[in-house]
Every structure is written in structure tokens, then in C-alpha cells.
Write a protein that holds these residues in place. Structure first.
Motif, PDB file in Angstrom:
ATOM      1  N   GLU A  66       0.824  -1.200   0.000  1.00  0.00           N
ATOM      2  CA  GLU A  66       0.000   0.000   0.000  1.00  0.00           C
ATOM      3  C   GLU A  66       0.860   1.252   0.000  1.00  0.00           C
ATOM      4  O   GLU A  66       1.771   1.407   0.816  1.00  0.00           O
ATOM      5  CB  GLU A  66      -0.918  -0.003   1.224  1.00  0.00           C
ATOM      6  N   ASP A  67       0.576   2.141  -0.955  1.00  0.00           N
ATOM      7  CA  ASP A  67       1.231   3.443  -1.050  1.00  0.00           C
ATOM      8  C   ASP A  67       2.756   3.329  -1.138  1.00  0.00           C
ATOM      9  O   ASP A  67       3.493   4.172  -0.621  1.00  0.00           O
ATOM     10  CB  ASP A  67       0.839   4.320   0.140  1.00  0.00           C
ATOM     11  N   GLY A  68       3.232   2.273  -1.786  1.00  0.00           N
ATOM     12  CA  GLY A  68       4.664   2.098  -1.971  1.00  0.00           C
ATOM     13  C   GLY A  68       5.390   1.496  -0.789  1.00  0.00           C
ATOM     14  O   GLY A  68       6.612   1.328  -0.835  1.00  0.00           O
ATOM     15  N   VAL A  69       4.666   1.156   0.276  1.00  0.00           N
ATOM     16  CA  VAL A  69       5.276   0.527   1.453  1.00  0.00           C
ATOM     17  C   VAL A  69       5.033  -0.974   1.360  1.00  0.00           C
ATOM     18  O   VAL A  69       3.901  -1.444   1.455  1.00  0.00           O
ATOM     19  CB  VAL A  69       4.691   1.083   2.757  1.00  0.00           C
ATOM     20  N   VAL A  70       6.090  -1.727   1.158  1.00  0.00           N
ATOM     21  CA  VAL A  70       5.992  -3.169   0.945  1.00  0.00           C
ATOM     22  C   VAL A  70       6.254  -3.890   2.262  1.00  0.00           C
ATOM     23  O   VAL A  70       7.305  -3.692   2.894  1.00  0.00           O
ATOM     24  CB  VAL A  70       6.992  -3.643  -0.126  1.00  0.00           C
ATOM     25  N   ILE A  71       5.304  -4.728   2.694  1.00  0.00           N
ATOM     26  CA  ILE A  71       5.440  -5.508   3.923  1.00  0.00           C
ATOM     27  C   ILE A  71       5.688  -6.961   3.537  1.00  0.00           C
ATOM     28  O   ILE A  71       4.933  -7.559   2.771  1.00  0.00           O
ATOM     29  CB  ILE A  71       4.171  -5.420   4.793  1.00  0.00           C
ATOM     30  N   LEU A  72       6.757  -7.537   4.087  1.00  0.00           N
ATOM     31  CA  LEU A  72       7.128  -8.923   3.806  1.00  0.00           C
ATOM     32  C   LEU A  72       7.268  -9.679   5.126  1.00  0.00           C
ATOM     33  O   LEU A  72       7.959  -9.211   6.043  1.00  0.00           O
ATOM     34  CB  LEU A  72       8.454  -8.982   3.048  1.00  0.00           C
ATOM     35  N   ASN A  73       6.631 -10.823   5.216  1.00  0.00           N
ATOM     36  CA  ASN A  73       6.814 -11.700   6.376  1.00  0.00           C
ATOM     37  C   ASN A  73       7.778 -12.816   6.008  1.00  0.00           C
ATOM     38  O   ASN A  73       7.585 -13.511   4.999  1.00  0.00           O
ATOM     39  CB  ASN A  73       5.483 -12.295   6.821  1.00  0.00           C
ATOM     40  N   VAL A  74       8.813 -12.982   6.812  1.00  0.00           N
ATOM     41  CA  VAL A  74       9.853 -13.967   6.519  1.00  0.00           C
ATOM     42  C   VAL A  74      10.027 -14.875   7.734  1.00  0.00           C
ATOM     43  O   VAL A  74      10.302 -14.393   8.844  1.00  0.00           O
ATOM     44  CB  VAL A  74      11.193 -13.286   6.181  1.00  0.00           C
ATOM     45  N   HIS A  75       9.862 -16.175   7.528  1.00  0.00           N
ATOM     46  CA  HIS A  75      10.159 -17.144   8.585  1.00  0.00           C
ATOM     47  C   HIS A  75      11.615 -17.572   8.436  1.00  0.00           C
ATOM     48  O   HIS A  75      12.043 -18.039   7.379  1.00  0.00           O
ATOM     49  CB  HIS A  75       9.253 -18.368   8.473  1.00  0.00           C
ATOM     50  N   ALA A  76      12.382 -17.386   9.494  1.00  0.00           N
ATOM     51  CA  ALA A  76      13.818 -17.653   9.453  1.00  0.00           C
ATOM     52  C   ALA A  76      14.184 -18.762  10.414  1.00  0.00           C
ATOM     53  O   ALA A  76      14.305 -18.536  11.632  1.00  0.00           O
ATOM     54  CB  ALA A  76      14.588 -16.381   9.797  1.00  0.00           C
ATOM     55  N   PRO A  77      14.377 -19.992   9.915  1.00  0.00           N
ATOM     56  CA  PRO A  77      14.837 -21.088  10.779  1.00  0.00           C
ATOM     57  C   PRO A  77      16.253 -20.808  11.290  1.00  0.00           C
ATOM     58  O   PRO A  77      16.981 -19.970  10.761  1.00  0.00           O
ATOM     59  CB  PRO A  77      14.819 -22.308   9.839  1.00  0.00           C
ATOM     60  N   ILE A  78      16.651 -21.549  12.305  1.00  0.00           N
ATOM     61  CA  ILE A  78      17.982 -21.382  12.877  1.00  0.00           C
ATOM     62  C   ILE A  78      19.039 -21.780  11.847  1.00  0.00           C
ATOM     63  O   ILE A  78      18.964 -22.856  11.236  1.00  0.00           O
ATOM     64  CB  ILE A  78      18.140 -22.250  14.147  1.00  0.00           C
ATOM     65  N   ARG A  79      20.023 -20.924  11.655  1.00  0.00           N
ATOM     66  CA  ARG A  79      21.191 -21.191  10.802  1.00  0.00           C
ATOM     67  C   ARG A  79      20.820 -21.513   9.351  1.00  0.00           C
ATOM     68  O   ARG A  79      21.584 -22.151   8.650  1.00  0.00           O
ATOM     69  CB  ARG A  79      22.030 -22.350  11.359  1.00  0.00           C
ATOM     70  N   GLU A  80      19.690 -21.070   8.900  1.00  0.00           N
ATOM     71  CA  GLU A  80      19.321 -21.265   7.500  1.00  0.00           C
ATOM     72  C   GLU A  80      19.032 -19.912   6.871  1.00  0.00           C
ATOM     73  O   GLU A  80      18.442 -19.038   7.511  1.00  0.00           O
ATOM     74  CB  GLU A  80      18.094 -22.175   7.369  1.00  0.00           C
ATOM     75  N   ALA A  81      19.460 -19.752   5.635  1.00  0.00           N
ATOM     76  CA  ALA A  81      19.229 -18.499   4.926  1.00  0.00           C
ATOM     77  C   ALA A  81      17.937 -18.585   4.133  1.00  0.00           C
ATOM     78  O   ALA A  81      17.617 -19.626   3.550  1.00  0.00           O
ATOM     79  CB  ALA A  81      20.398 -18.199   3.994  1.00  0.00           C
ATOM     80  N   ARG A  82      17.195 -17.523   4.135  1.00  0.00           N
ATOM     81  CA  ARG A  82      16.006 -17.380   3.309  1.00  0.00           C
ATOM     82  C   ARG A  82      16.275 -16.265   2.308  1.00  0.00           C
ATOM     83  O   ARG A  82      16.654 -15.153   2.694  1.00  0.00           O
ATOM     84  CB  ARG A  82      14.781 -17.041   4.178  1.00  0.00           C
TER      85      ARG A  82
END
Length: 757
Positions: A234-250
Motif C-alpha cells: 500500500e502506497d509504496g510501502v511493501v510488507i514482507l513476512n519472513v520465517h527464518a529457521p535457525i542457521r538457515e538463509a532465506r
């Protein structure tokens, strides 16, 4: 600019703009590949609370990437802060397509750990988190990798070093003012076009920012997400939800593309991922390197500075509708300039002849064809500056192109002649000959009234001063009073002398013997006239200029060093000029100042009245080296290297302040200096070539090397893939004390190497 496949309608009394775009492919324009119908609504909110455009005159750190028509200017955190007055942003040609690009983790700004922009077209930035409401500090890293093709690709990798999985919220804020570069630099105009509200497509993966200029041209910035679905945009503001496991890169990727009237400027195959763009970028750079000579020395720091300069020349190549040239510098001058292109191409000609050819061709393509006072155009004149932004397109500024330069034409002719020396390409010379003759005719006409080439501002939008020192206060008398126009600067006369000699040589090769003799006679007459009018007996030096009354402008400047370079002075006068150049009032210890510290107008933090410019020094170095003043030349080369060593990435800046060396342990940065800058990047190549003393005669398959002299601290230089006509050479130069030894490591073709001492 022509509109392609567009139908648009405005409903009366409404802010709704409906645009139907069908993209077609032609030449270097790539189709988007589908038809789409987008509904934009005008954004009636004042941009940045209605703040006027202003450029803060302060030296702030910048991280820069460039490729082709696009460049990215980031702050010291590798971001683009909103409503900034420092020029940060993502640009296409002269339009800012992103004026905000900020990243937050749990609504908290990230902390930058490291940055790397050595490639010039790509960068890597590593961040960690400060303390947030849900995460302890330094538990997360975010690596951003950027590759700039004509589409900007970003790969973000998020790693969790906490002892438990984390659910993170990443916020990325995008906005664009679509400001013209002249606006970014502080020009405020009464009427702007229509900026649109950010628009999200049905898939939820794409964010559109748009603006329709006063000329009706629709400009868009399209941001697309891969490997992740935004929660909202909305209005150029991008919301991202990221699940980050231990020691793993997303990881996920973002592309940022620009469109004008539905067209992407994409001359290469379209990339579909970050790694695709990275491979394409590396392949293109490797291919370009293969076309150029390679240089290596025994001095690691010199090699680092030379590699930086090489990459800067590569990224500063600038496309235009009529061909590829060189942009002058980032961020303010990412556009083709006649003077800058010609000088940088002359500096690098022995090692990058293909670049010189491109600069010659594109400047010829824009050569003046008519008389136009607004743009200072004359038939035969070479442009000063080409801009492609909205203000140039609509005639608010005269830069479409603007021809207000008194020396670009002579420098272009010098480049043309020296290019033929190196290549022997008489077919090319024949093709360009009508352009050359037209330029020579203009110069002869300009010279006819007073015997010298002069300038004056022809419209209120033009430049007051039109030599390389083109700031408004750069030509003044001893008492500080500005010189009265029309003004005849010293160095454009020297360039004309050299241009006549260079063109005369080509004229002989093409069989135009009477014209060649005429040019030689004109050159010798000019040489005599120049000394008579510009020589100051009381100073034993060359005057900066003659003012509108023919009176000498008697300040002591670096400009006469260019006259030594061009050979318009006999040896006795040239050595007297060199003597004064090397005195402490001009020689700061970091290089030669533009204006003597003994002058009333001297200011070490001015643009042209006491600062130090690497390209100015490189020209002076080549000139005094030709006089046999090797010790002076080598001292100035060492100082240039020491300046580079003390700069980020070993990059020579456009200029720096002219304080005496004893006042600081490093050169003091000049506010708003361009970095990278073309003729600064070319300076090390020029001083290296003058040490090696190449004198090519490609038409005769000869390369003369006239008394080469390497600085003792440099030791050894190897030049590989040096082209002379159709031949190639690998050469090694070894300096031992006062002597320099040459080895021919490899030779392909018929070229003969003749060493003269």
C-alpha cells in the motif's frame, strides 16, 4: 519522444488516467512482452510536504553503481532516504525513478556492517539488526546483492543466528518524485507533470510508480518480487513476512525496471533472475576487457588505482539515441559532454581505441547544423552537453543538446587526428571528412574577427564561461573583477593550433594536399599571433585570456599548462611557463592548482579558483614530459598516485581542494565532486602513456617509442594487446635508474617498433 502504441484518456473532472500500452520491438528497445491496461490515479498530495528542490552543498559519502542509461546513488547505509537533498536515487538518463528505497526490520532501520561496490555495476551490502521489540541485537544478518543491468536486480538473503526460529517483518519503502536532474540540483519550476498514486497489479507481485510529464510522456518504475509474496504494498510501502529457521538463509529477489511510454531500454537479452543478470554483466565486462589493452606494473597500489580507473571508464560509457559515448561523471553529469568525452578518449586512446571511435562518432552525430542562439548552436560546432530529461525535452533548458563550449570542437578534431595515427583507418577518416571540414570552417569563421576563438553567453539560459573552467567566476582580472566578454581563453587557441596540425596530417593521407598546407600555414600564423598577444613579459607567463576589449587577463592559472601540451609555445617560453607551474603558489604538494595562491580570487575550496583537478594535472604532466622535464613529471605522477591511494576504492575524484599539503595528511574533499568522473579516470592512462612516449604511424605500420622514461618507483610496465592499425603488440618496459629498457614480448601483424633516444 514518439509515443508507441498508447491511447490515453482523461475523464472530465476526474483524476483517473487510463493507459493502454502495446510494446513493440525496434533497434535496442525491448518489448515488455504483453499488453496490459493500468488505471493510474493522480496523486494530488504535495511531494515531501511541498518542500522545494534544493541541493545541499556538502560532501557526503556516496555509493555508486552504473550501467548504460541507469545509475544508482546510495547513501553511506546503501539506501535512498526519502526527501533527501543530496542527489541519492535511482536514475534513468536524467530522471530519478526512485527517490526513496529504505529497508526496516520490525520497523527499525538496519545497521550496515560492510559494503563493496568495486565492480562498478554491482554491489554487496551486509546488515545486521539493532535491538527490536522481538529480536535481540545482532541476531539476524541481511545480505543485499545488487546487479545493475538496464534492469536492476537485487537478491536479499536473511540469516538467523538466534537459538530459535524467528518470524520477521521486513518493510521496504519505495517512492519516486520522477525529478529531472536539473530539479535534483536545485532548479524549481512553476509547472510539473502529474505524479500517480502507487499501483499494485492483480498478482500482488508488482508495484508501479508512475508520472506523466508536461510533454505527455509516461514514465514508470516497476518493482517486482520473486520467491516471496508481499503481505501488502500500500502506497509504496511493501510488507514482507519472513520465517527464518535457525542457521538457515532465506532468499528472495527484486527487480526494478523503468519504462518510458511502455518501453524498456534493454539492448541485451532480458534477464529473468539475479544470477542471470550477474553472469551477463560479467560476460559483458570480460568482452570489453578483451577489446582493450591490459596493463600491469610492479607497483601494487598503482595497479589497484589503474584497475579502478579502467572499471570507471567502463561504467561511464553512456548510450544516447545517436550512439554510445562517455558520461562525464556521477551523479550530476551522467550525460554525454563534448569536452569531457574528447579529453577522456584522448587520455585512453592508446589502450582503448574502440572507445575513442565511439566518442568521435557520437559527437559527429550531434554536430551543430544550424544557427540557434538558445542552444548556442552553429553549423560545425561540437556539443557541450546532451540531456534527455523532461526539462530538455520541453525546452525549459537548452540541453537538447546545448553547444555552449569554446573548445569541444578543437578537442574533437584532435581526437580524430590522433585516432587515425593509431588505427590508420582511412575509410573512417573519409566518412568523417565532411564533419571535419564543417568544424574547421566554423573555427575559421570564429577566428576571423579578432584572430582568436572567443565566446560569450548567447541566451539567459547559457553558460557565462565556456572553457573547461566554466563556473561563472572563473575568469577574472588581478583585482578580482570578472573579465568582460567576449573572452578569448588561452587554451582553446592552443587546442586549435594542435587540431590544425592533426587534421593537416589526415588531409595529406586523404590526398587533400593544398588543404593540408593551408592548415599548416594557419597553425604557424596562430602560433606567432598567440605569443604576441598572450605572453606577459612581466610574469614570463601566458595570460589566462583576452577580455572583450582585447586586454590581457593576467592572473596566474594552470591553463597555460595545456598550451605546453599542445606545442603552441617554443621551448624557451614553454620552459618558463613550466618553471612557474612548479612553484609553490601553483604546486600544492598534491598537484597543480587551477589558480595561484597569490591571486586575489584564490580560494582552495572553489570549483575552479584554487582547487586541484587530476585531468588538468595529467595534461600538464604530458606537456612538461615532452619538454624533457622528466623529474617534474615523475613528481606530479607520484603525487597523483598518492591522492588515489588516499581515496575510497583508489578512485581519483573529479577535483579536490587546493590546500597546501602541509595543512593536511590527505587531500581535502571538494563538496559535491563527481566520483567517478571520466577525465579523472583517464588521467592515470594519460600519464602512463606519456612515460612510454608512443608515437604511432599506423598507416606506415610503425610504432615509434621516443625516449621512454619510467618513474623509479614504478619499476616495470607490461602492456599487452596494444593495437597499432591491424597489428597487436605485447611490450615490457623496465626502468633502472635513469634508463628504461624495452622488450617486445609478442608481435602479431606487420608493425615495426622503432625506439628513439
Amino acid at each position: 519522444m514518439a509515443k508507441i502504441g498508447e491511447t490515453s484518456e482523461f475523464t472530465s473532472g476526474s483524476s483517473l488516467l487510463v493507459i493502454d500500452v502495446t510494446d513493440i520491438s525496434h533497434q535496442s528497445v525491448k518489448p515488455v512482452g504483453f499488453q496490459e491496461r493500468r488505471a493510474y490515479q493522480a496523486d494530488v498530495r504535495p511531494l515531501c510536504q511541498g518542500m522545494p528542490f534544493v541541493l545541499t552543498d556538502s560532501a557526503h559519502p556516496r555509493l555508486v553503481l552504473k550501467h548504460g542509461s541507469h545509475f544508482l546513488v546510495l547513501d553511506q547505509s546503501a539506501l535512498v532516504p526519502s526527501c533527501n537533498s543530496l542527489g541519492y536515487g535511482y536514475y534513468r538518463y536524467d530522471t530519478r525513478h526512485l527517490s526513496q528505497w529504505e529497508i526496516y526490520l520490525d520497523d527499525i532501520p538496519l545497521s550496515l556492517l560492510s559494503s563493496d561496490v568495486k565492480k562498478g555495476y554491482g554491489g554487496t551490502f551486509l546488515y545486521t539488526n539493532p535491538q527490536t521489540a522481538h529480536i535481540a541485537q545482532q541476531k539476524v544478518t541481511i545480505e543485499r546483492q545488487l546487479i545493475l543491468q538496464d534492469v536492476l536486480w537485487e537478491r536479499l538473503s536473511i540469516s538467523n543466528y538466534d537459538n530459535k526460529p524467528l518470524d520477521l517483518q521486513l518493510t521496504i519503502k519505495f517512492q519516486s518524485d520522477f525529478a529531472d536532474m536539473f530539479e535534483v540540483r536545485g532548479l524549481n519550476r512553476p509547472q510539473r507533470g502529474t505524479r500517480m498514486l502507487p499501483f499494485v497489479d492483480e498478482s500482488g507481485h508488482k508495484l508501479y510508480l508512475a508520472y506523466q510529464g508536461v510533454d505527455g510522456l509516461l514514465m514508470e518504475t516497476i518493482i517486482e518480487f520473486f520467491g516471496i509474496v508481499p503481505v501488502s504494498m500500500e502506497d509504496g510501502v511493501v510488507i514482507l513476512n519472513v520465517h527464518a529457521p535457525i542457521r538457515e538463509a532465506r532468499s528472495f529477489e527484486i527487480s526494478v525496471s523503468t519504462r518510458w511510454e511502455g518501453q524498456e531500454f534493454t539492448p541485451y537479452a532480458h534477464c529473468t533472475s539475479f544470477h542471470d543478470a550477474l553472469k551477463q554483466s560479467e560476460d559483458q565486462y570480460r568482452e570489453w576487457c578483451g577489446q582493450s589493452a591490459s596493463i600491469g606494473t610492479n607497483h601494487d597500489l598503482f595497479d589497484l588505482a589503474l584497475e579502478r580507473s579502467f572499471r570507471d571508464i567502463y561504467i561511464l560509457r553512456q548510450p544516447s539515441p545517436k550512439g554510445l559515448g562517455l558520461g562525464a561523471g556521477i551523479p550530476w553529469y551522467a550525460a554525454i559532454f563534448g569536452r569531457d568525452s574528447a579529453i577522456a578518449a584522448l587520455q585512453t586512446l592508446p589502450f582503448m581505441p574502440q572507445l575513442a571511435r565511439q566518442c568521435i562518432e557520437v559527437l559527429a552525430a550531434y554536430q551543430g547544423q544550424k544557427t540557434d542562439l538558445f542552444r548556442a548552436e552553429r553549423p560545425g560546432k561540437i556539443l557541450h552537453e546532451l540531456r534527455l530529461g523532461e526539462l530538455a525535452r520541453t525546452g525549459v533548458v537548452p540541453h537538447s543538446p546545448y553547444f555552449g563550449t569554446v573548445d569541444a570542437t578543437q578537442l574533437w578534431l584532435m581526437l580524430f587526428g590522433k585516432y587515425i595515427d593509431w588505427t590508420g583507418d582511412l575509410q573512417f577518416a573519409h566518412e568523417l571528412w565532411p564533419n571535419v571540414k564543417l568544424s574547421m570552417k566554423w573555427l575559421e569563421e570564429e577566428e576571423s574577427e579578432t584572430g582568436f576563438v572567443r565566446y560569450r553567453r548567447e541566451s539567459e539560459h547559457g553558460l557565462e564561461n565556456q572553457g573547461w573552467k566554466d563556473s561563472g567566476d572563473s575568469v577574472m582580472h588581478k583585482d578580482g573583477v570578472l573579465a568582460k566578454p567576449p573572452i578569448a581563453l588561452c587554451e582553446p587557441q592552443a587546442y586549435l593550433y594542435a587540431a590544425r596540425l592533426e587534421v593537416g596530417k589526415v588531409a595529406k593521407l586523404l590526398g587533400h594536399h593544398s588543404y593540408a598546407e593551408k592548415l599548416l600555414e594557419q597553425a604557424e600564423t596562430l602560433k606567432e599571433r598567440f605569443y604576441k598577444h598572450f605572453w606577459m613579459d612581466n610574469e614570463e607567463y601566458i595570460a589566462l585570456a583576452l577580455d572583450g576589449d582585447g586586454k590581457q587577463v593576467q592572473v596566474i592559472t594552470s591553463n597555460p599548462g595545456h598550451c605546453i601540451w599542445c606545442g603552441i609555445l617554443d621551448n624557451d617560453a614553454a620552459n618558463k611557463v613550466a618553471d612557474k607551474i612548479m612553484t609553490s603558489r601553483l604546486h600544492s604538494g598534491w598537484g597543480i592548482r587551477t589558480l595561484s595562491s597569490g591571486e586575489v580570487a584564490f580560494n582552495p575550496i572553489s570549483y575552479h579558483n584554487g582547487s586541484v583537478w587530476p585531468h588538468d594535472n595529467a595534461i600538464i604532466i604530458e606537456g612538461i614530459q615532452k619538454l624533457g622535464r622528466t623529474r617534474d613529471a615523475h613528481l606530479l605522477i607520484l603525487e597523483m598516485l598518492e591522492v588515489a591511494q588516499l581515496q575510497p576504492e583508489f578512485r581519483l575524484p573529479e577535483l579536490f581542494c587546493g590546500f597546501i599539503r602541509e595543512a593536511s595528511n590527505k587531500p581535502i574533499d571538494y563538496p559535491v565532486s563527481c566520483s567517478p568522473q571520466a577525465w579523472a579516470a583517464g588521467s592515470l592512462f594519460q600519464v602512463l602513456a606519456c612515460c612510454l612516449s608512443f608515437e604511432p604511424e599506423a598507416i606506415n605500420n610503425i610504432l615509434k617509442i621516443n625516449n621512454p622514461s619510467l618513474p623509479s618507483w614504478l619499476g616495470k610496465i607490461e602492456v599487452r594487446n596494444l593495437k597499432v592499425g591491424e597489428s597487436k603488440l605485447d611490450l615490457a618496459f623496465n626502468g633502472e635508474g635513469e634508463y628504461t629498457f624495452l622488450q617486445i614480448l609478442k608481435k602479431t601483424g606487420k608493425v615495426r617498433v622503432i625506439v628513439e633516444t
